[in-house]
Design a protein around this motif. Structure first.
Motif, PDB file in Angstrom:
ATOM      1  N   PHE A 128       7.369  44.343 -13.451  1.00 16.69           N
ATOM      2  CA  PHE A 128       8.591  44.136 -14.224  1.00 16.69           C
ATOM      3  C   PHE A 128       9.709  43.558 -13.359  1.00 16.69           C
ATOM      4  O   PHE A 128      10.449  42.673 -13.769  1.00 16.69           O
ATOM      5  N   LEU A 129       9.840  44.042 -12.134  1.00 18.29           N
ATOM      6  CA  LEU A 129      10.941  43.611 -11.275  1.00 18.29           C
ATOM      7  C   LEU A 129      10.523  42.567 -10.236  1.00 18.29           C
ATOM      8  O   LEU A 129      11.287  42.274  -9.313  1.00 18.29           O
ATOM      9  N   ASP A 130       9.316  42.017 -10.394  1.00 22.54           N
ATOM     10  CA  ASP A 130       8.851  40.960  -9.482  1.00 22.54           C
ATOM     11  C   ASP A 130       8.875  41.360  -8.024  1.00 22.54           C
ATOM     12  O   ASP A 130       9.335  40.603  -7.161  1.00 22.54           O
ATOM     13  N   LEU A 131       8.387  42.560  -7.709  1.00 22.89           N
ATOM     14  CA  LEU A 131       8.418  43.011  -6.318  1.00 22.89           C
ATOM     15  C   LEU A 131       7.068  42.844  -5.615  1.00 22.89           C
ATOM     16  O   LEU A 131       6.892  43.333  -4.504  1.00 22.89           O
ATOM     17  N   GLN A 132       6.129  42.143  -6.250  1.00 23.62           N
ATOM     18  CA  GLN A 132       4.772  42.051  -5.691  1.00 23.62           C
ATOM     19  C   GLN A 132       4.771  41.641  -4.218  1.00 23.62           C
ATOM     20  O   GLN A 132       4.024  42.180  -3.412  1.00 23.62           O
ATOM     21  N   ASP A 153      19.963  38.073 -12.566  1.00 25.15           N
ATOM     22  CA  ASP A 153      18.693  38.789 -12.727  1.00 25.15           C
ATOM     23  C   ASP A 153      18.945  40.224 -13.150  1.00 25.15           C
ATOM     24  O   ASP A 153      18.295  40.734 -14.061  1.00 25.15           O
ATOM     25  N   MET A 154      19.900  40.862 -12.471  1.00 16.77           N
ATOM     26  CA  MET A 154      20.201  42.255 -12.760  1.00 16.77           C
ATOM     27  C   MET A 154      20.597  42.406 -14.226  1.00 16.77           C
ATOM     28  O   MET A 154      20.200  43.360 -14.887  1.00 16.77           O
ATOM     29  N   ASP A 160      16.567  44.310 -20.497  1.00 14.76           N
ATOM     30  CA  ASP A 160      15.162  44.635 -20.794  1.00 14.76           C
ATOM     31  C   ASP A 160      14.881  46.127 -20.673  1.00 14.76           C
ATOM     32  O   ASP A 160      14.069  46.670 -21.417  1.00 14.76           O
ATOM     33  N   ILE A 161      15.533  46.766 -19.702  1.00 19.15           N
ATOM     34  CA  ILE A 161      15.334  48.204 -19.520  1.00 19.15           C
ATOM     35  C   ILE A 161      15.720  48.935 -20.806  1.00 19.15           C
ATOM     36  O   ILE A 161      15.047  49.839 -21.270  1.00 19.15           O
ATOM     37  N   MET A 216      12.051  49.111 -22.645  1.00 21.16           N
ATOM     38  CA  MET A 216      11.626  50.440 -22.208  1.00 21.16           C
ATOM     39  C   MET A 216      12.335  51.541 -22.977  1.00 21.16           C
ATOM     40  O   MET A 216      11.959  52.701 -22.878  1.00 21.16           O
ATOM     41  N   GLY A 217      13.377  51.171 -23.719  1.00 21.68           N
ATOM     42  CA  GLY A 217      14.091  52.177 -24.496  1.00 21.68           C
ATOM     43  C   GLY A 217      14.803  53.207 -23.643  1.00 21.68           C
ATOM     44  O   GLY A 217      14.909  54.374 -24.018  1.00 21.68           O
TER      45      GLY A 217
END
Lengths: 359, 266
Positions: free
Chosen positions: B138-142, B189-190, B196-197, B201-202
């Motif tokens: 979700f946060l592109d931290l790969q 981005d934030m 989206d959060i 994700m509700g």
């Protein structure tokens, strides 16, 4: 540079990230198993000594390296482990249950002591634990009916499944017993590190505030860490006393605790490898020194050993705070990333950025 | 009933009243922003909700649970996760390990199981990693998964902290200045992430933020604080227009100018 192409979560959880690492550690274990056939009994008992130091060091590493709580009192728990094991055996228990039970009892006592002591931070914690180490010698003398006081105690003879394990008769048995214990304790340590509790230890070390915000009970976690640490160090103490054959109130002085601390600093704080590298240094430094002082007459000064220990400790704290294993990591990273390694790759964030307001 | 309710909360540090008789409520599914000048008491409110501070009077309830009955480390059990104004990550651990600490409230294995890595350990670890991997995606931290925190740049650390809070699958997310120190692009981005959060994700979001651009774009409701007191509450536009808020930020001179535009001097 090796890349780990992870295709499942198990890749991450497993003990060895790839076959190469598996073979390296497998080969190391094979060499260790084959060692009695390669060495004479003098060097074998030196290696046994290294492994015994490593057991005690792993215990302190769990507390200081992984959980970030300093202790200068671990010699007290080495004494407790040693005397408990000997007393249990004198009471008729055989070695294996007595040994395990002495670890458990030392761990429980350690956890009890931890409850008040771990409310302290930093240097105050160090002083409180140091006091613990100093009164231990007196307690051993006071409890003379059990401990033999200043006259000390002889270690009972060890029998495992009917086979006598005696340092002078069959040093290779002693060595194998110690090796097995080291392997089991290392496995427990690694298992903890890949579990929630081990991560909670590291969390408490790096930031108590955010550990709390993640739902970690800081006091409880520290207490468990202290208990586990004392238990492991107690086992190391039992091995050390039994290996020496006899022990009294002067065997486990606070100098031993300081040597332990020095060992993990020199080896590399926070790394399992560090405990072993430190053990090698601390076990062979006196031998190396005595070789030097035998040949160089003017260096033959009483007390030189502790002077050199102190100098080594200061050298490492100033120039290589991550210890020998940290140096190895830096060298490895430099080669892996060549020519893109940066100097500040291992530098820690300045502490003024940390939230010290909520504590 | 609101998800989070603060009623008449007052907190004093010695002679300083950091928060004065504050009443606020955050509804489920909202993005709620706290704004105010430095020292207004915004972070103090956060620290009371996550129970680092205990108010002198008043009550704080979350979904019917009295938060004041709980210690700080029991708050996440209810599904409250937070980030810190000055990043508080576990420096000598990898990004993945940091996120896994976020899963601590879901720990079910016992000490003995963990020591020998038997019983539920394997499956639990897999489940933790599965949950963490969703957040990484979700946060592109790969790219940073196995990197140590100590080598990471500030902007990434900020995202990792958000990721760690999300890993615990919270119901309420407390963000303490999510955009401070971020570049314009990172702030963008934030903004999408916060959107989206809330939407995907509700998760209800309560945040402290100085960047009014960001606040205006993401928040449903804004509360302005100054000197520990509530100045104004409403939508971002309403709060920004409120004369008391303008005064708190820009001083009385600003008021006289706005007032003189209306033909009257203060």
């Amino acid at each position: 540079m090796r890349f780990h192409f992870k295709t499942s979560y198990d890749h991450d959880i497993r003990l060895f990230p790839d076959w190469w690492t598996f073979f390296v550690y497998g080969a190391l274990l094979l060499v260790m198993v084959a060692l009695p056939f390669l060495m004479d009994s003098f060097f074998l008992s030196e290696v046994t000594n290294v492994l015994i130091w490593a057991v005690a060091g792993l215990g302190l590493m769990l507390l200081t390296g992984t959980t970030g709580q300093v202790s200068l009192g671990h010699s007290a728990f080495m004494a407790l482990g040693c005397y408990t094991c000997a007393l249990l055996m004198n009471a008729g228990m055989s070695f294996i249950p007595a040994f395990i039970l002495s670890g458990v009892i030392t761990g429980l006592v350690g956890a009890l002591i931890a409850v008040p002591v771990l409310r302290l931070h930093g240097v105050y914690l160090a002083i409180a634990t140091l006091a613990l180490a100093i009164i231990t010698a007196d307690i051993i003398v006071i409890l003379r009916p059990w401990t033999g006081g200043v006259n000390g105690m002889f270690a009972p003879e060890i029998f495992i499944f009917g086979a006598e394990i005696n340092r002078w008769v069959n040093p290779e048995y002693w060595y194998y017993m110690t090796l097995a214990i080291v392997v089991i304790i290392t496995l427990i340590y690694v298992n903890l590190l890949r579990s929630p509790l081990g991560r909670a230890f590291a969390a408490v070390r790096d930031s108590e505030v955010s550990a709390q915000a993640m739902g970690i009970d800081v006091a409880r976690t520290k207490t468990i860490a202290f208990g586990l640490s004392c238990g492991i160090t107690g086992l190391g103490g039992a091995l050390m006393g039994f290996f020496a054959g006899a022990f009294n109130n002067e065997t486990f002085t606070f100098l031993l605790a300081i040597q332990l601390l020095m060992m993990i600093v020199v080896g590399g704080m926070g790394f399992i490898h560090g405990a072993f590298l430190g053990a090698i240094v601390i076990a062979f430094l006196p031998q190396g020194l005595s070789i030097v002082t035998d040949n160089v007459r003017f260096l033959n000064i009483p007390g030189l050993e502790f002077g050199v220990f102190g100098a080594v400790l200061i050298f490492f704290i100033v120039f290589e705070p991550m210890g020998l294993y940290g140096r190895w990591l830096k060298v490895r990273t430099w080669f892996e990333l060549f020519p893109f390694a940066r100097r500040d790759m291992f530098r820690r964030q300045k502490s003024y950025l940390k939230t010290e307001r909520v504590r | 009933m609101s998800l989070l309710e603060l009623k008449n909360v007052t907190l004093k540090f010695g002679g300083v009243t950091a928060v004065n008789d504050l009443t606020m409520s955050v509804e489920e599914g909202q993005v709620f922003a706290l704004v105010g000048p430095n020292g207004a008491g915004k972070s103090t409110v956060f620290n009371m909700i996550s129970r680092f501070y205990t108010p002198v009077t008043g009550s704080i309830t979350f979904d019917g649970h009295d938060l004041l009955q709980r210690k700080a480390d029991r708050v996440p059990q209810l599904g409250i996760a937070r980030t810190f104004q000055n990043i508080e990550l576990f420096e000598r651990a990898t990004v993945l390990q940091n996120l896994l600490v976020g899963r601590h409230r879901h720990r079910r294995t016992t000490l003995l199981e963990e020591m020998f890595f038997v019983g539920r350990s394997w499956n639990e670890e897999r489940a933790h990693r599965h949950a963490v991997e969703e957040v990484i995606e979700f946060l592109d931290l790969q790219a940073y998964r196995d990197k140590y925190i100590m080598g990471l740049p500030y902007g990434v650390r900020k995202v990792v902290e958000l990721a760690r809070a999300l890993s615990s699958k919270p119901r309420l997310l407390l963000l303490d200045e999510p955009a401070s120190g971020l570049s314009v692009e990172e702030t963008q981005d934030m903004r999408w992430w916060i959107d989206d959060i809330r939407r995907q994700m509700g998760i209800t979001v309560l945040m402290v933020e100085h960047d009014m651009g960001l606040v205006g774009k993401v928040s449903d409701r804004v509360l302005a604080l100054d000197g520990g007191k509530k100045l104004a509450e409403g939508t971002a536009a309403e709060v920004q227009k409120d004369p008391k808020v303008i005064e708190a930020y820009l001083g009385t001179g600003a008021i006289s100018k706005t007032a003189s535009a209306g033909g009257e001097r203060v």
